[in-house]
Design a protein around this motif. Sequence first.
Motif, PDB file in Angstrom:
ATOM      1  N   ASP A 146       0.790  -1.247   0.000  1.00 36.82           N
ATOM      2  CA  ASP A 146       0.000   0.000   0.000  1.00 36.82           C
ATOM      3  C   ASP A 146       0.818   1.290   0.000  1.00 36.82           C
ATOM      4  N   ILE A 147       1.926   1.324  -0.737  1.00 35.80           N
ATOM      5  CA  ILE A 147       2.719   2.563  -0.817  1.00 35.80           C
ATOM      6  C   ILE A 147       2.108   3.423  -1.926  1.00 35.80           C
ATOM      7  N   GLN A 148       1.086   4.184  -1.545  1.00 36.72           N
ATOM      8  CA  GLN A 148       0.219   4.870  -2.497  1.00 36.72           C
ATOM      9  C   GLN A 148       0.311   6.393  -2.411  1.00 36.72           C
ATOM     10  N   GLU A 149      -0.124   7.002  -3.505  1.00 36.85           N
ATOM     11  CA  GLU A 149       0.010   8.443  -3.683  1.00 36.85           C
ATOM     12  C   GLU A 149      -0.678   9.261  -2.590  1.00 36.85           C
ATOM     13  N   LYS A 150      -1.878   8.876  -2.188  1.00 33.29           N
ATOM     14  CA  LYS A 150      -2.631   9.681  -1.224  1.00 33.29           C
ATOM     15  C   LYS A 150      -2.005   9.696   0.164  1.00 33.29           C
ATOM     16  N   PHE A 151      -1.095   8.754   0.423  1.00 36.29           N
ATOM     17  CA  PHE A 151      -0.434   8.718   1.730  1.00 36.29           C
ATOM     18  C   PHE A 151       0.789   9.639   1.787  1.00 36.29           C
ATOM     19  N   ARG A 152       1.188  10.184   0.657  1.00 35.79           N
ATOM     20  CA  ARG A 152       2.442  10.919   0.555  1.00 35.79           C
ATOM     21  C   ARG A 152       2.590  12.020   1.604  1.00 35.79           C
ATOM     22  N   ASN A 153       1.545  12.767   1.840  1.00 39.49           N
ATOM     23  CA  ASN A 153       1.643  13.914   2.753  1.00 39.49           C
ATOM     24  C   ASN A 153       1.260  13.591   4.196  1.00 39.49           C
ATOM     25  N   GLY A 154       0.890  12.337   4.465  1.00 40.94           N
ATOM     26  CA  GLY A 154       0.467  12.007   5.814  1.00 40.94           C
ATOM     27  C   GLY A 154       1.383  11.062   6.570  1.00 40.94           C
ATOM     28  N   ILE A 155       2.042  10.188   5.857  1.00 44.68           N
ATOM     29  CA  ILE A 155       2.857   9.155   6.501  1.00 44.68           C
ATOM     30  C   ILE A 155       4.173   9.749   7.003  1.00 44.68           C
ATOM     31  N   PHE A 156       4.556   9.361   8.207  1.00 48.60           N
ATOM     32  CA  PHE A 156       5.817   9.798   8.809  1.00 48.60           C
ATOM     33  C   PHE A 156       6.990   9.425   7.905  1.00 48.60           C
ATOM     34  N   GLU A 157       7.760  10.443   7.513  1.00 51.22           N
ATOM     35  CA  GLU A 157       8.980  10.274   6.710  1.00 51.22           C
ATOM     36  C   GLU A 157       8.735   9.443   5.438  1.00 51.22           C
ATOM     37  N   PHE A 158       7.662   9.785   4.744  1.00 58.27           N
ATOM     38  CA  PHE A 158       7.281   9.046   3.542  1.00 58.27           C
ATOM     39  C   PHE A 158       8.399   8.955   2.496  1.00 58.27           C
ATOM     40  N   PRO A 159       9.123  10.046   2.203  1.00 60.39           N
ATOM     41  CA  PRO A 159      10.195   9.937   1.203  1.00 60.39           C
ATOM     42  C   PRO A 159      11.271   8.907   1.577  1.00 60.39           C
ATOM     43  N   LYS A 160      11.575   8.788   2.866  1.00 58.76           N
ATOM     44  CA  LYS A 160      12.578   7.805   3.302  1.00 58.76           C
ATOM     45  C   LYS A 160      12.044   6.382   3.154  1.00 58.76           C
ATOM     46  N   LEU A 161      10.765   6.199   3.435  1.00 58.88           N
ATOM     47  CA  LEU A 161      10.120   4.904   3.211  1.00 58.88           C
ATOM     48  C   LEU A 161      10.200   4.517   1.735  1.00 58.88           C
ATOM     49  N   VAL A 162       9.881   5.464   0.856  1.00 54.90           N
ATOM     50  CA  VAL A 162       9.911   5.203  -0.593  1.00 54.90           C
ATOM     51  C   VAL A 162      11.330   4.878  -1.050  1.00 54.90           C
ATOM     52  N   ALA A 163      12.315   5.562  -0.504  1.00 49.80           N
ATOM     53  CA  ALA A 163      13.714   5.290  -0.879  1.00 49.80           C
ATOM     54  C   ALA A 163      14.104   3.854  -0.541  1.00 49.80           C
ATOM     55  N   GLY A 208      11.805   0.280   6.290  1.00 46.78           N
ATOM     56  CA  GLY A 208      10.902   0.192   5.151  1.00 46.78           C
ATOM     57  C   GLY A 208       9.430   0.156   5.513  1.00 46.78           C
ATOM     58  N   VAL A 209       9.093   0.508   6.756  1.00 47.80           N
ATOM     59  CA  VAL A 209       7.689   0.572   7.159  1.00 47.80           C
ATOM     60  C   VAL A 209       7.448   1.858   7.941  1.00 47.80           C
ATOM     61  N   SER A 210       6.238   2.394   7.791  1.00 43.05           N
ATOM     62  CA  SER A 210       5.915   3.619   8.527  1.00 43.05           C
ATOM     63  C   SER A 210       4.408   3.712   8.744  1.00 43.05           C
ATOM     64  N   SER A 211       4.037   4.728   9.516  1.00 40.47           N
ATOM     65  CA  SER A 211       2.638   4.991   9.849  1.00 40.47           C
ATOM     66  C   SER A 211       2.425   6.503   9.888  1.00 40.47           C
ATOM     67  N   ILE A 212       1.165   6.908   9.947  1.00 42.78           N
ATOM     68  CA  ILE A 212       0.887   8.341  10.080  1.00 42.78           C
ATOM     69  C   ILE A 212       1.441   8.851  11.405  1.00 42.78           C
ATOM     70  N   ASN A 213       1.156   8.137  12.484  1.00 43.93           N
ATOM     71  CA  ASN A 213       1.698   8.491  13.798  1.00 43.93           C
ATOM     72  C   ASN A 213       2.961   7.685  14.038  1.00 43.93           C
ATOM     73  N   PRO A 214       4.117   8.317  14.141  1.00 40.97           N
ATOM     74  CA  PRO A 214       5.363   7.564  14.270  1.00 40.97           C
ATOM     75  C   PRO A 214       5.405   6.655  15.488  1.00 40.97           C
ATOM     76  N   GLU A 215       4.692   7.028  16.550  1.00 45.75           N
ATOM     77  CA  GLU A 215       4.702   6.211  17.757  1.00 45.75           C
ATOM     78  C   GLU A 215       4.081   4.829  17.520  1.00 45.75           C
ATOM     79  N   GLU A 216       3.186   4.747  16.536  1.00 45.61           N
ATOM     80  CA  GLU A 216       2.546   3.458  16.231  1.00 45.61           C
ATOM     81  C   GLU A 216       3.565   2.437  15.720  1.00 45.61           C
ATOM     82  N   ARG A 217       4.630   2.911  15.084  1.00 43.70           N
ATOM     83  CA  ARG A 217       5.632   2.008  14.512  1.00 43.70           C
ATOM     84  C   ARG A 217       6.269   1.139  15.589  1.00 43.70           C
TER      85      ARG A 217
END
Length: 201
Positions: A15-32, A135-144
Amino acid sequence: MSVVARASRIRTICDIQEKFRNGIFEFPKLVATADKMVRAAKLLNIPTFITTQSRAKLGNTVPELASNLTGDHIRADVDKTLFSMITPEIEKQLPVKAKDPLDVIIVGIETHICVTQTTLDLLARGHRVYVLVDGVSSINPEERGIALSRLRDAGATVTSSESVLFELLGDASHEQFRSISQLVKETKEETKGALGVFSRI
């Protein structure tokens, strides 16, 4: 020889999807990290499964990954409403429980929802699961951290992308050793950045 190198292995991109780009903690690093791993999967011809969550609402898999998500190693690209990636379409391609266990490497989102439910479903079926901390993340970083601790307790291996890559090779004489080593060198700074934020669990 490593456990991963001895067994059948697959890669899952959750589920590495476009709509999550601005919400997921450190999304660019996850994508990398995901990009590094999909490039490696293509080089090593590792069966790869991709899912999206409600694609019509949340968008396609991000374009940064698209160029390496083609080829014979791509076994499924499934849109789902289930939180787990183990949909009926994907389950049909997996071996019967414990008969031929897989080593499954997971990257994606969200750690505490879809990654967790996928991991628990795979463990229940007798497979080994490697969740990549970078390689995994969440909107709230504490959830990780909460999710990764739970998954480790459930029997998953929480590890890093670079560790898994060299475990997949198992030996410097592997025919793709130079290619994977070059990939690791090319992505050294991105890996360092991802570990810098994601290893704090």
